[in-house]
Design a protein around this motif. Structure first.
Motif, PDB file in Angstrom:
ATOM      1  N   LEU A 196       4.794 -16.846  25.030  1.00 56.99           N
ATOM      2  CA  LEU A 196       4.815 -18.259  25.391  1.00 56.99           C
ATOM      3  C   LEU A 196       5.834 -18.503  26.499  1.00 56.99           C
ATOM      4  O   LEU A 196       6.884 -17.862  26.542  1.00 56.99           O
ATOM      5  N   ALA A 197       5.502 -19.434  27.386  1.00 59.14           N
ATOM      6  CA  ALA A 197       6.410 -19.803  28.465  1.00 59.14           C
ATOM      7  C   ALA A 197       6.305 -21.307  28.694  1.00 59.14           C
ATOM      8  O   ALA A 197       5.391 -21.972  28.176  1.00 59.14           O
ATOM      9  N   GLY A 198       7.257 -21.826  29.465  1.00 60.26           N
ATOM     10  CA  GLY A 198       7.214 -23.250  29.808  1.00 60.26           C
ATOM     11  C   GLY A 198       7.253 -24.153  28.609  1.00 60.26           C
ATOM     12  O   GLY A 198       6.441 -25.073  28.485  1.00 60.26           O
ATOM     13  N   GLU A 199       8.231 -23.876  27.678  1.00 56.02           N
ATOM     14  CA  GLU A 199       8.398 -24.687  26.478  1.00 56.02           C
ATOM     15  C   GLU A 199       7.112 -24.769  25.657  1.00 56.02           C
ATOM     16  O   GLU A 199       6.758 -25.809  25.103  1.00 56.02           O
ATOM     17  N   GLY A 200       6.418 -23.625  25.584  1.00 55.66           N
ATOM     18  CA  GLY A 200       5.221 -23.542  24.758  1.00 55.66           C
ATOM     19  C   GLY A 200       3.965 -24.095  25.381  1.00 55.66           C
ATOM     20  O   GLY A 200       2.902 -24.114  24.743  1.00 55.66           O
ATOM     21  N   GLN A 201       4.057 -24.481  26.654  1.00 52.70           N
ATOM     22  CA  GLN A 201       2.893 -25.071  27.315  1.00 52.70           C
ATOM     23  C   GLN A 201       1.993 -24.028  27.980  1.00 52.70           C
ATOM     24  O   GLN A 201       0.855 -24.327  28.320  1.00 52.70           O
ATOM     25  N   THR A 202       2.512 -22.804  28.157  1.00 56.23           N
ATOM     26  CA  THR A 202       1.742 -21.744  28.810  1.00 56.23           C
ATOM     27  C   THR A 202       1.669 -20.533  27.890  1.00 56.23           C
ATOM     28  O   THR A 202       2.698 -20.041  27.401  1.00 56.23           O
ATOM     29  N   LEU A 203       0.463 -20.046  27.669  1.00 54.18           N
ATOM     30  CA  LEU A 203       0.244 -18.835  26.895  1.00 54.18           C
ATOM     31  C   LEU A 203      -0.153 -17.724  27.864  1.00 54.18           C
ATOM     32  O   LEU A 203      -1.105 -17.868  28.624  1.00 54.18           O
ATOM     33  N   ILE A 204       0.592 -16.608  27.834  1.00 53.44           N
ATOM     34  CA  ILE A 204       0.368 -15.509  28.784  1.00 53.44           C
ATOM     35  C   ILE A 204      -0.155 -14.297  28.031  1.00 53.44           C
ATOM     36  O   ILE A 204       0.461 -13.841  27.053  1.00 53.44           O
ATOM     37  N   TYR A 205      -1.289 -13.779  28.494  1.00 50.12           N
ATOM     38  CA  TYR A 205      -1.891 -12.578  27.915  1.00 50.12           C
ATOM     39  C   TYR A 205      -1.818 -11.472  28.961  1.00 50.12           C
ATOM     40  O   TYR A 205      -2.366 -11.602  30.061  1.00 50.12           O
ATOM     41  N   THR A 206      -1.134 -10.374  28.644  1.00 52.70           N
ATOM     42  CA  THR A 206      -1.000  -9.230  29.546  1.00 52.70           C
ATOM     43  C   THR A 206      -1.836  -8.078  29.005  1.00 52.70           C
ATOM     44  O   THR A 206      -1.748  -7.731  27.827  1.00 52.70           O
ATOM     45  N   TYR A 207      -2.637  -7.481  29.886  1.00 51.37           N
ATOM     46  CA  TYR A 207      -3.516  -6.397  29.443  1.00 51.37           C
ATOM     47  C   TYR A 207      -3.680  -5.375  30.557  1.00 51.37           C
ATOM     48  O   TYR A 207      -3.403  -5.637  31.727  1.00 51.37           O
ATOM     49  N   ASP A 208      -4.134  -4.172  30.186  1.00 48.96           N
ATOM     50  CA  ASP A 208      -4.314  -3.091  31.144  1.00 48.96           C
ATOM     51  C   ASP A 208      -5.504  -3.361  32.040  1.00 48.96           C
ATOM     52  O   ASP A 208      -6.508  -3.938  31.611  1.00 48.96           O
ATOM     53  N   ASP A 209      -5.403  -2.839  33.269  1.00 43.20           N
ATOM     54  CA  ASP A 209      -6.495  -2.998  34.227  1.00 43.20           C
ATOM     55  C   ASP A 209      -7.765  -2.285  33.756  1.00 43.20           C
ATOM     56  O   ASP A 209      -8.862  -2.629  34.156  1.00 43.20           O
ATOM     57  N   GLN A 210      -7.604  -1.284  32.874  1.00 46.58           N
ATOM     58  CA  GLN A 210      -8.761  -0.519  32.415  1.00 46.58           C
ATOM     59  C   GLN A 210      -9.576  -1.273  31.366  1.00 46.58           C
ATOM     60  O   GLN A 210     -10.708  -0.912  31.080  1.00 46.58           O
TER      61      GLN A 210
END
Length: 321
Positions: free
Chosen positions: A265-279
């Motif tokens: 979570l970022a921006g005081e819970g206003q943004t949810l970020i999902y990080t994943y592999d390019d594959q």
């Protein structure tokens, strides 16, 4: 008009033009600049050697060019041992050092011709003219080096390095002190040289140079070559993608049911970020969105981004996965 005739595309089946085996360098002070480096450089490729200051880039180039004596290991260039056949190997190599060293009082024409003569090559005014024209130095051929700008002096250094028609060209920080326009011109020249069959090895602090030009990338850290990879394959394997969801309602925490995803979570819970592999394919994203909907988590906007070569480089030299 090309400096050298085109040789077509490189043949991967050919033996490497440079082969480095178990190379180490320890100075008298006890500092170890290179540690058991192993590297093959293919004919006709552009190879970018990346690393932070003090990583060993310039030392490695110095050893391959015969300017620095290795403490251990072997370098074979175009089939010849750099120690036993130094003169023969040196004729095949052109070097543009990081520091600008040239006779300030000589003219451009005189200094480039003199460099050719140092390698025992016969005079060839037509080749020198082509070289100066390719480097946009022809109108400066009679100018003294001391009157040129930093970018033009850098071009003179390249002309000197190419004057004896080497098969291998080392460029140590070629864009240092060069403005954006001259840098672009230099990139075009490097591509033309590669197309003519010259093997290019460059070190650079401008990661975009490697990203735009290199066929392969090597990353050196504290004297160790930690990675050598085709640029495209490197970005596929180590590149990360991010999906940023601007939520309609802020979250205080990520639900336990989504613990299997690399979410933050970022921006005081206003943004949810999902990080994943390019594959990974898009099915994983679709499943994540379905789970979010099932949890009553809705979003206003969705943005995706992909890591650059610079992101990968910084991650590797800092020791992050």
């Amino acid at each position: 008009m090309s400096i050298f005739p085109s040789s077509g595309r490189r043949r991967v089946s050919q033996p490497p033009i440079i082969s480095v085996r178990n190379l180490s360098k320890t100075y008298a002070s006890g500092f170890t600049a290179l540690k058991n480096v192993k590297l093959d450089i293919q004919r006709g490729e552009i190879f970018a050697l990346l690393g932070p200051n003090g990583a060993g880039k310039t030392t490695l180039i110095g050893v391959i060019c015969g300017l620095v004596k290795a403490s251990a290991g072997q370098v074979i260039a175009d089939g010849h041992d750099i120690q036993r056949e130094y003169r023969l190997v040196r004729e095949k190599i052109g070097l543009v050092p990081q520091e600008l060293h040239t006779d300030a009082f000589e003219s451009v024409w005189a200094t480039v011709n003199f460099s050719r003569g140092l390698f025992g090559k016969p005079r060839d005014p037509s080749l020198i003219e082509k070289l100066l024209r390719e480097l946009s130095l022809w109108d400066k051929k009679d100018a003294r080096i001391m009157t040129l700008s930093g970018g033009m002096k850098r071009r003179v250094m390249i002309a000197k390095a190419l004057s004896h028609e080497p098969k291998i060209l080392f460029l140590d920080e070629p864009s240092a002190g060069v403005d954006v326009e001259l840098r672009r011109d230099m990139w075009q020249l490097v591509r033309r040289l590669r197309d003519s069959g010259v093997t290019i090895i460059l070190t650079t602090h401008y990661i975009e140079e490697a990203e735009e030009m290199a066929d392969r990338v090597g990353i050196i850290r504290q004297g160790e070559l930690i990675l050598v990879e085709e640029k495209a394959a490197l970005m596929r394997k180590l590149g990360k993608k991010q999906l940023r969801l601007q939520l309609k309602t802020p979250l205080a925490a990520i639900p336990d049911t989504l613990a299997g995803y690399a979410l933050e979570l970022a921006g005081e819970g206003q943004t949810l970020i999902y990080t994943y592999d390019d594959q990974q394919d898009d099915t994983g994203i679709a499943e994540l969105l379905r789970r979010l909907a099932a949890q009553g988590i809705d979003f206003r906007e969705l943005q995706s981004s992909q890591s650059s070569l610079e992101d990968i480089f910084v991650s590797l030299v800092q020791g992050r996965p």
